[in-house]
Design an enzyme around this catalytic site. Structure first.
Site, PDB file in Angstrom:
ATOM      1  N   SER A  34       0.862  -1.181   0.000  1.00  0.00           N
ATOM      2  CA  SER A  34       0.000   0.000   0.000  1.00  0.00           C
ATOM      3  C   SER A  34       0.905   1.239   0.000  1.00  0.00           C
ATOM      4  O   SER A  34       1.778   1.368   0.852  1.00  0.00           O
ATOM      5  CB  SER A  34      -0.869  -0.048   1.255  1.00  0.00           C
ATOM      6  OG  SER A  34      -1.640   1.124   1.377  1.00  0.00           O
ATOM      7  N   ASP A  72      -7.172   3.125  -3.165  1.00  0.00           N
ATOM      8  CA  ASP A  72      -7.942   3.183  -1.920  1.00  0.00           C
ATOM      9  C   ASP A  72      -8.124   4.650  -1.541  1.00  0.00           C
ATOM     10  O   ASP A  72      -7.146   5.379  -1.389  1.00  0.00           O
ATOM     11  CB  ASP A  72      -7.183   2.442  -0.806  1.00  0.00           C
ATOM     12  CG  ASP A  72      -7.963   2.383   0.509  1.00  0.00           C
ATOM     13  OD1 ASP A  72      -9.107   2.892   0.565  1.00  0.00           O
ATOM     14  OD2 ASP A  72      -7.422   1.817   1.497  1.00  0.00           O
ATOM     15  N   LYS A  76     -10.105  -6.744   7.981  1.00  0.00           N
ATOM     16  CA  LYS A  76      -9.083  -6.371   8.957  1.00  0.00           C
ATOM     17  C   LYS A  76      -9.513  -6.882  10.322  1.00  0.00           C
ATOM     18  O   LYS A  76     -10.635  -6.610  10.767  1.00  0.00           O
ATOM     19  CB  LYS A  76      -8.934  -4.860   9.019  1.00  0.00           C
ATOM     20  CG  LYS A  76      -8.326  -4.268   7.766  1.00  0.00           C
ATOM     21  CD  LYS A  76      -8.204  -2.777   7.878  1.00  0.00           C
ATOM     22  CE  LYS A  76      -7.621  -2.200   6.603  1.00  0.00           C
ATOM     23  NZ  LYS A  76      -7.792  -0.741   6.540  1.00  0.00           N
ATOM     24  N   GLY A  94      -4.401  -4.287   6.148  1.00  0.00           N
ATOM     25  CA  GLY A  94      -3.472  -3.952   7.223  1.00  0.00           C
ATOM     26  C   GLY A  94      -3.724  -2.561   7.747  1.00  0.00           C
ATOM     27  O   GLY A  94      -4.430  -1.761   7.125  1.00  0.00           O
ATOM     28  N   ASP A 101     -14.034  -1.510   2.794  1.00  0.00           N
ATOM     29  CA  ASP A 101     -13.155  -1.637   3.962  1.00  0.00           C
ATOM     30  C   ASP A 101     -13.952  -1.093   5.158  1.00  0.00           C
ATOM     31  O   ASP A 101     -14.671  -1.843   5.844  1.00  0.00           O
ATOM     32  CB  ASP A 101     -11.848  -0.867   3.682  1.00  0.00           C
ATOM     33  CG  ASP A 101     -10.873  -0.797   4.853  1.00  0.00           C
ATOM     34  OD1 ASP A 101     -11.234  -1.204   5.965  1.00  0.00           O
ATOM     35  OD2 ASP A 101      -9.730  -0.314   4.669  1.00  0.00           O
ATOM     36  N   GLU A 122     -11.100   0.865  -3.768  1.00  0.00           N
ATOM     37  CA  GLU A 122     -11.472   0.568  -2.377  1.00  0.00           C
ATOM     38  C   GLU A 122     -12.074   1.789  -1.693  1.00  0.00           C
ATOM     39  O   GLU A 122     -11.502   2.883  -1.737  1.00  0.00           O
ATOM     40  CB  GLU A 122     -10.205   0.103  -1.635  1.00  0.00           C
ATOM     41  CG  GLU A 122     -10.394  -0.212  -0.158  1.00  0.00           C
ATOM     42  CD  GLU A 122      -9.132  -0.833   0.460  1.00  0.00           C
ATOM     43  OE1 GLU A 122      -8.265  -1.336  -0.301  1.00  0.00           O
ATOM     44  OE2 GLU A 122      -8.996  -0.804   1.691  1.00  0.00           O
ATOM     45  N   LYS A 137      -2.894   5.089  -2.593  1.00  0.00           N
ATOM     46  CA  LYS A 137      -3.853   5.912  -1.865  1.00  0.00           C
ATOM     47  C   LYS A 137      -4.242   7.082  -2.763  1.00  0.00           C
ATOM     48  O   LYS A 137      -3.359   7.716  -3.366  1.00  0.00           O
ATOM     49  CB  LYS A 137      -3.220   6.423  -0.560  1.00  0.00           C
ATOM     50  CG  LYS A 137      -2.992   5.309   0.470  1.00  0.00           C
ATOM     51  CD  LYS A 137      -4.325   4.777   1.002  1.00  0.00           C
ATOM     52  CE  LYS A 137      -4.095   3.809   2.153  1.00  0.00           C
ATOM     53  NZ  LYS A 137      -5.383   3.316   2.711  1.00  0.00           N
ATOM     54  N   LYS A 159      -1.169  -0.835  -4.209  1.00  0.00           N
ATOM     55  CA  LYS A 159      -2.416  -0.134  -3.889  1.00  0.00           C
ATOM     56  C   LYS A 159      -2.034   1.321  -3.657  1.00  0.00           C
ATOM     57  O   LYS A 159      -1.248   1.632  -2.764  1.00  0.00           O
ATOM     58  CB  LYS A 159      -3.040  -0.753  -2.641  1.00  0.00           C
ATOM     59  CG  LYS A 159      -4.299  -0.060  -2.170  1.00  0.00           C
ATOM     60  CD  LYS A 159      -4.966  -0.849  -1.052  1.00  0.00           C
ATOM     61  CE  LYS A 159      -4.995  -0.067   0.244  1.00  0.00           C
ATOM     62  NZ  LYS A 159      -5.697  -0.787   1.325  1.00  0.00           N
TER      63      LYS A 159
HETATM   64  O1  OSB Z   1      -7.427   1.779   4.449  1.00  0.00           O
HETATM   65  O2  OSB Z   1      -6.277   0.040   4.106  1.00  0.00           O
HETATM   66  C1  OSB Z   1      -6.425   1.128   4.670  1.00  0.00           C
HETATM   67  C2  OSB Z   1      -3.317   1.919   6.792  1.00  0.00           C
HETATM   68  C3  OSB Z   1      -3.889   2.580   7.861  1.00  0.00           C
HETATM   69  C4  OSB Z   1      -5.256   2.788   7.847  1.00  0.00           C
HETATM   70  C5  OSB Z   1      -6.041   2.330   6.786  1.00  0.00           C
HETATM   71  C6  OSB Z   1      -5.462   1.659   5.732  1.00  0.00           C
HETATM   72  C7  OSB Z   1      -4.066   1.467   5.720  1.00  0.00           C
HETATM   73  C8  OSB Z   1      -3.329   0.834   4.634  1.00  0.00           C
HETATM   74  C9  OSB Z   1      -1.993   0.211   4.991  1.00  0.00           C
HETATM   75  O3  OSB Z   1      -3.678   0.844   3.479  1.00  0.00           O
HETATM   76  C10 OSB Z   1      -1.922  -1.244   4.741  1.00  0.00           C
HETATM   77  C11 OSB Z   1      -0.722  -1.867   5.446  1.00  0.00           C
HETATM   78  O4  OSB Z   1      -0.736  -2.013   6.691  1.00  0.00           O
HETATM   79  O5  OSB Z   1       0.232  -2.212   4.747  1.00  0.00           O
HETATM   80 MG    MG Z   2      -8.670   0.750   3.043  1.00  0.00          MG
END
Ligand code: OSB
Ligand code: MG
Length: 371
Positions: free
Chosen positions: A136, A189, A264, A292, A240, A215, A164, A162
């Protein structure tokens, strides 16, 4: 099993590099770590993924600490036969507080597995020895920095990224990454950042750049907007934040508001609930994967064990230790293996050791319950 003590530490770890999402920038992570010790001397760990600020969800380090300190841990120490199932039953009447509950549940699963001499994966019924993962990637200071980041991760061996996104950081960065890497599997995402009026715009840039999955573009409760985006889309729509329990999942499935589910452990209240939700999703034809929350190696170990279940068929957001913190809490660290995978630890429980020296340096506060 009966517990002898519980220790709740507040820790702070510095990220290797800042992680920016539509919520803001994180340079370090402050979180709670729970250590449970049984009467017969077994130790189990659980990490709480609640963040310092209530941006991803309404829980925070402080609300979770309050729940754990005032209620969950004192009750747990008084209970004679503790198990993940009895804890879940005893706390199901308390609304929300899922991240606080998950900290306890995961530590109890670690203990329960150790008591049987099995790994958490085996305890859950997981059989994969390696789990497929991606990475991510936060919002970057520039397009060039983003393309450089993606290239570095591909060189490291990650096979899907992924990105952001948020309004103002979507069309241009996604197009730049697509141009630089024509074959790459790209997910995005948005962490709820788009207004409900953005449906057509998102569809356009996602399809023009062959994005495989979008996402949580809309707010948590916006099931109808996600359903509208899903209709006829050439990409998967992943939920999510919207999915926190079986009711929210069943409603979203009925509304056809998702074609992928990010599960999660913290968001849904533990490993056994996450497994149950994955079963429901798979039964409905919705593929699931393990997400995660920038966990330390302890939380990530739990997630890797969860991802060993055959139910999870898309690559997880669980990257190697060196992608997250300058020093990880565990050894051995998670390293990226062949085919963009992490190995599922084989030892009892979570199967990784806690590095006491790193834990001591990271500790900001600590409270012990029991003796
Ligand atoms: O939305 O998936 C998410 C990290 C913190 C809060 C929300 C998200 C995330 C990530 C990180 O996308 C994923 C990771 O831990 O590698
Ligand atoms: Mg997410």
């Amino acid at each position: 099993m009966q517990l002898r003590s519980a220790r709740l530490d507040e820790l702070e770890l510095e990220l290797v590099e800042p992680f920016e999402t539509s919520f803001g920038v994180e340079k370090k992570r402050r979180f709670l770590l729970l250590r449970l010790e049984s009467r017969d001397g077994l130790v189990g760990y659980g990490e709480c993924v609640a963040a310092a600020e209530p941006l991803y969800s309404s829980e925070t380090v402080e609300t979770a600490r309050e729940m754990l300190t005032r209620r969950f841990l004192p009750d747990l120490l008084r209970t004679r036969a503790v198990s993940p199932a009895t804890f879940w039953a005893a706390t199901r009447r308390y609304r929300g507080q899922r991240m606080a509950k998950a900290a306890v549940e995961t530590a109890l699963v670690d203990l329960a597995a150790r008591a049987e001499g099995r790994s958490v994966a085996q305890w859950l019924g997981g059989r994969k020895r390696r789990v497929e993962v991606g990475v991510s990637i936060g919002i970057q200071p520039s397009i060039e920095a983003l393309v450089r980041r993606v290239r570095q991760y591909l060189e490291d061996g990650y096979r899907r990224v992924k990105l952001k996104v948020r309004p103002g950081w979507d069309v241009t960065p996604v197009r730049a990454v697509r141009r630089a890497f024509p074959e790459l599997e790209i997910w995005v995402d948005a962490n709820q950042a788009y207004p409900l009026t953005a449906i057509d715009r998102i569809r356009t840039w996602a399809e023009a750049n062959s994005v495989a999955q979008v996402e949580q573009p809309f707010p948590e409760r916006a099931i109808r907007a996600h359903a509208e985006l899903t209709r006829g889309a050439q990409f998967r729509v992943c939920l999510d934040e919207s999915i926190v329990d079986e009711v929210s999942l069943e409603d979203a499935i009925s509304a056809r508001a998702l074609t992928s589910l990010n599960l999660k452990t913290g968001r849904v209240g533990g490993l056994t609930v996450a497994r149950d939700l994955a079963r429901r999703a798979v039964r409905a034809g919705v593929p699931s994967w393990v997400g995660g929350m920038l966990e330390s190696g302890i939380g990530r170990a739990h997630n890797v064990h969860l991802a060993s279940l055959g139910l999870f068929t898309l690559p997880a957001d669980l990257s190697a230790s060196d992608r997250y913190y300058r020093e990880d809490l565990i050894e051995p660290p998670f390293v990226l293996g062949p085919g963009s995978t992490l190995e599922v630890p084989r030892g009892p429980g979570i199967g990784v050791e806690v590095r006491e020296s790193v834990l001591r340096r990271a500790r900001r506060a600590s409270r012990t319950f029991g003796r």
